[in-house]
Design a protein around this motif. Structure first.
Motif, PDB file in Angstrom:
ATOM      1  N   LYS A   6       0.040  -9.322  -9.205  1.00  0.00           N
ATOM      2  CA  LYS A   6      -0.553  -8.903  -7.932  1.00  0.00           C
ATOM      3  C   LYS A   6      -1.385 -10.019  -7.317  1.00  0.00           C
ATOM      4  O   LYS A   6      -1.419 -10.179  -6.090  1.00  0.00           O
ATOM      5  CB  LYS A   6      -1.407  -7.653  -8.154  1.00  0.00           C
ATOM      6  N   ILE A   7      -2.070 -10.786  -8.148  1.00  0.00           N
ATOM      7  CA  ILE A   7      -2.868 -11.900  -7.635  1.00  0.00           C
ATOM      8  C   ILE A   7      -1.956 -12.955  -7.015  1.00  0.00           C
ATOM      9  O   ILE A   7      -2.230 -13.471  -5.921  1.00  0.00           O
ATOM     10  CB  ILE A   7      -3.724 -12.504  -8.762  1.00  0.00           C
ATOM     11  N   VAL A   8      -0.868 -13.278  -7.709  1.00  0.00           N
ATOM     12  CA  VAL A   8       0.089 -14.243  -7.170  1.00  0.00           C
ATOM     13  C   VAL A   8       0.675 -13.740  -5.850  1.00  0.00           C
ATOM     14  O   VAL A   8       0.785 -14.479  -4.866  1.00  0.00           O
ATOM     15  CB  VAL A   8       1.216 -14.512  -8.195  1.00  0.00           C
ATOM     16  N   GLU A   9       1.026 -12.466  -5.820  1.00  0.00           N
ATOM     17  CA  GLU A   9       1.619 -11.875  -4.621  1.00  0.00           C
ATOM     18  C   GLU A   9       0.630 -11.838  -3.458  1.00  0.00           C
ATOM     19  O   GLU A   9       1.012 -12.025  -2.302  1.00  0.00           O
ATOM     20  CB  GLU A   9       2.098 -10.464  -4.948  1.00  0.00           C
ATOM     21  N   GLU A  10      -0.643 -11.616  -3.782  1.00  0.00           N
ATOM     22  CA  GLU A  10      -1.662 -11.450  -2.745  1.00  0.00           C
ATOM     23  C   GLU A  10      -2.221 -12.781  -2.239  1.00  0.00           C
ATOM     24  O   GLU A  10      -2.389 -12.979  -1.034  1.00  0.00           O
ATOM     25  CB  GLU A  10      -2.804 -10.607  -3.326  1.00  0.00           C
ATOM     26  N   TYR A  11      -2.497 -13.701  -3.170  1.00  0.00           N
ATOM     27  CA  TYR A  11      -3.264 -14.897  -2.812  1.00  0.00           C
ATOM     28  C   TYR A  11      -2.476 -16.198  -2.868  1.00  0.00           C
ATOM     29  O   TYR A  11      -3.046 -17.256  -2.596  1.00  0.00           O
ATOM     30  CB  TYR A  11      -4.493 -15.006  -3.724  1.00  0.00           C
ATOM     31  N   LEU A  12      -1.190 -16.129  -3.214  1.00  0.00           N
ATOM     32  CA  LEU A  12      -0.399 -17.362  -3.253  1.00  0.00           C
ATOM     33  C   LEU A  12       0.885 -17.257  -2.449  1.00  0.00           C
ATOM     34  O   LEU A  12       1.166 -18.139  -1.626  1.00  0.00           O
ATOM     35  CB  LEU A  12      -0.070 -17.719  -4.714  1.00  0.00           C
ATOM     36  N   GLY A  41      -8.547 -16.875   1.092  1.00  0.00           N
ATOM     37  CA  GLY A  41      -8.112 -15.549   1.530  1.00  0.00           C
ATOM     38  C   GLY A  41      -6.729 -15.216   1.004  1.00  0.00           C
ATOM     39  O   GLY A  41      -6.171 -15.926   0.166  1.00  0.00           O
ATOM     40  N   GLY A  42      -6.184 -14.113   1.486  1.00  0.00           N
ATOM     41  CA  GLY A  42      -4.878 -13.670   1.002  1.00  0.00           C
ATOM     42  C   GLY A  42      -4.102 -12.933   2.061  1.00  0.00           C
ATOM     43  O   GLY A  42      -4.309 -13.130   3.268  1.00  0.00           O
ATOM     44  N   LYS A  43      -3.211 -12.078   1.595  1.00  0.00           N
ATOM     45  CA  LYS A  43      -2.333 -11.322   2.496  1.00  0.00           C
ATOM     46  C   LYS A  43      -3.155 -10.412   3.387  1.00  0.00           C
ATOM     47  O   LYS A  43      -4.098  -9.769   2.938  1.00  0.00           O
ATOM     48  CB  LYS A  43      -1.349 -10.481   1.664  1.00  0.00           C
ATOM     49  N   LYS A  44      -2.809 -10.391   4.656  1.00  0.00           N
ATOM     50  CA  LYS A  44      -3.523  -9.554   5.611  1.00  0.00           C
ATOM     51  C   LYS A  44      -3.040  -8.117   5.468  1.00  0.00           C
ATOM     52  O   LYS A  44      -1.854  -7.840   5.481  1.00  0.00           O
ATOM     53  CB  LYS A  44      -3.283 -10.055   7.032  1.00  0.00           C
ATOM     54  N   HIS A  45      -4.018  -7.196   5.340  1.00  0.00           N
ATOM     55  CA  HIS A  45      -3.695  -5.778   5.196  1.00  0.00           C
ATOM     56  C   HIS A  45      -4.088  -5.025   6.461  1.00  0.00           C
ATOM     57  O   HIS A  45      -5.127  -5.298   7.068  1.00  0.00           O
ATOM     58  CB  HIS A  45      -4.447  -5.173   4.005  1.00  0.00           C
ATOM     59  N   THR A  46      -3.269  -4.087   6.822  1.00  0.00           N
ATOM     60  CA  THR A  46      -3.581  -3.235   7.967  1.00  0.00           C
ATOM     61  C   THR A  46      -4.591  -2.178   7.533  1.00  0.00           C
ATOM     62  O   THR A  46      -4.381  -1.472   6.553  1.00  0.00           O
ATOM     63  CB  THR A  46      -2.314  -2.556   8.497  1.00  0.00           C
ATOM     64  N   ASN A  47      -5.705  -2.089   8.277  1.00  0.00           N
ATOM     65  CA  ASN A  47      -6.714  -1.088   7.959  1.00  0.00           C
ATOM     66  C   ASN A  47      -6.198   0.293   8.338  1.00  0.00           C
ATOM     67  O   ASN A  47      -5.890   0.566   9.496  1.00  0.00           O
ATOM     68  CB  ASN A  47      -8.008  -1.409   8.724  1.00  0.00           C
ATOM     69  N   ILE A  48      -6.078   1.153   7.339  1.00  0.00           N
ATOM     70  CA  ILE A  48      -5.495   2.480   7.558  1.00  0.00           C
ATOM     71  C   ILE A  48      -6.342   3.310   8.520  1.00  0.00           C
ATOM     72  O   ILE A  48      -5.823   4.058   9.353  1.00  0.00           O
ATOM     73  CB  ILE A  48      -5.339   3.216   6.213  1.00  0.00           C
ATOM     74  N   PHE A  49      -7.683   3.160   8.426  1.00  0.00           N
ATOM     75  CA  PHE A  49      -8.564   3.938   9.302  1.00  0.00           C
ATOM     76  C   PHE A  49      -8.331   3.576  10.764  1.00  0.00           C
ATOM     77  O   PHE A  49      -8.149   4.453  11.615  1.00  0.00           O
ATOM     78  CB  PHE A  49     -10.022   3.676   8.921  1.00  0.00           C
ATOM     79  N   TYR A  50      -8.315   2.263  11.045  1.00  0.00           N
ATOM     80  CA  TYR A  50      -8.109   1.843  12.432  1.00  0.00           C
ATOM     81  C   TYR A  50      -6.701   2.171  12.911  1.00  0.00           C
ATOM     82  O   TYR A  50      -6.489   2.470  14.092  1.00  0.00           O
ATOM     83  CB  TYR A  50      -8.393   0.349  12.571  1.00  0.00           C
ATOM     84  N   LEU A  51      -5.745   2.123  12.001  1.00  0.00           N
ATOM     85  CA  LEU A  51      -4.385   2.487  12.379  1.00  0.00           C
ATOM     86  C   LEU A  51      -4.315   3.965  12.758  1.00  0.00           C
ATOM     87  O   LEU A  51      -3.687   4.337  13.753  1.00  0.00           O
ATOM     88  CB  LEU A  51      -3.442   2.191  11.208  1.00  0.00           C
ATOM     89  N   ALA A  52      -4.987   4.822  11.992  1.00  0.00           N
ATOM     90  CA  ALA A  52      -4.998   6.256  12.289  1.00  0.00           C
ATOM     91  C   ALA A  52      -5.697   6.532  13.620  1.00  0.00           C
ATOM     92  O   ALA A  52      -5.235   7.353  14.426  1.00  0.00           O
ATOM     93  CB  ALA A  52      -5.685   7.013  11.158  1.00  0.00           C
ATOM     94  N   ILE A  53      -6.819   5.829  13.869  1.00  0.00           N
ATOM     95  CA  ILE A  53      -7.541   5.999  15.135  1.00  0.00           C
ATOM     96  C   ILE A  53      -6.667   5.583  16.311  1.00  0.00           C
ATOM     97  O   ILE A  53      -6.631   6.244  17.363  1.00  0.00           O
ATOM     98  CB  ILE A  53      -8.847   5.193  15.116  1.00  0.00           C
TER      99      ILE A  53
END
Length: 261
Positions: A50-56, A207-219
């Motif tokens: 997961k670290i490799v997938e996220e940050y590399l 930094g790493g992979k950009k994640h979509t904030n679920i809260f803001y997406l729902a709003i």
């Protein structure tokens, strides 16, 4: 009494059956004895992957760089990768095996199922245990983020830094071109610089992979759904106001007319 030929045939049949049973038992025992023993932590391997997938990997993809299969960070070198890819997370309390479709209440139970039922599908070969990379990749920093940090060991930090730098050299050789050189430098900054007891440098500084904030997406989705309703209410209100104004105008004109004497 049965004839000697019949007794002999029965004896041969029994003997053949016993030989078959002994052969099957011997094969099963032999397979169990020669079944490959896996001395690799699934949990730590999962954390390292997961670290490799996220940050590399996001930086590798950005550079359009192809990691060699000889690189220990290559996803194909994860002994548990095929099993992890066949792990289906259906719901919060339901995990399903992609091989045999059995369901389990928690991830730890499906892990046990893989160990007991599908261990023959492991990619067992030398040097493909991602857990061995945890020292370089800061797995403990990710896995034990809520646990108070122990006192830093300078010898361990030095050892992990050497492992980290060797990964950078083998996976991103600077002589292979500008992309490899940039990734080599990034790997040092992202992972290796934090192997120190000074505490001034934190892992994953780039930094790493950009994640979509679920809260803001729902709003956002809620706003998009309510916007047409809002405009409809405004439109109906304005139409009613116009109707009311026209009625008032007609009443005003009639009241200004003189009554006949």
């Amino acid at each position: 009494m049965a004839r000697p030929e019949v007794r002999a045939c029965k004896f041969i049949v029994i003997l053949i059956s016993l030989q078959s049973m002994i052969r099957v038992f011997a094969i099963s025992q032999n397979s169990e004895e020669h079944a490959p023993e896996v001395h690799c932590s699934r949990e730590r391997s999962r954390a390292a992957y997961k670290i490799v997938e996220e940050y590399l990997i996001p930086f590798v993809e950005k550079e359009n760089y192809q990691m060699s299969q000889k690189c220990k960070l290559h996803p194909g070198n994860d002994i548990f990768r095929d099993q992890e890819d066949h792990k289906i997370h259906v719901d919060v309390n339901e995990w399903r095996c992609g091989y045999c479709k059995k369901s389990f209440r928690a991830e730890k139970f499906i892990d046990q199922h893989f160990d007991n039922r599908h261990s023959n599908l492991l990619n067992v070969s030398e040097g493909n245990c991602f857990a061995e990379l945890c020292g370089a990749l800061h797995c403990d920093h990710v896995m034990n983020s809520a646990v108070p940090k122990t006192k830093c060991n300078p010898a361990a930090a030095t050892r992990n830094r050497h492992l980290c730098e060797s990964l950078a050299d083998s996976c991103f050789p600077v002589h292979q071109g500008p992309s490899a050189g940039r990734l080599h430098e990034l790997f040092l900054r992202q992972f290796c610089d934090a192997h120190t007891c000074s505490g001034r440098v934190k892992p994953f500084a780039r930094g790493g992979k950009k994640h979509t904030n679920i809260f803001y997406l729902a709003i956002s989705i809620l706003i998009l759904m309510l916007l047409p309703i809002f405009y409809l209410i405004v439109f109906l209100y304005q139409r009613e106001m116009r109707k009311g104004t026209q009625v008032l105008r007609r009443i005003s004109k009639q009241s200004l007319k003189k009554k006949p004497s």
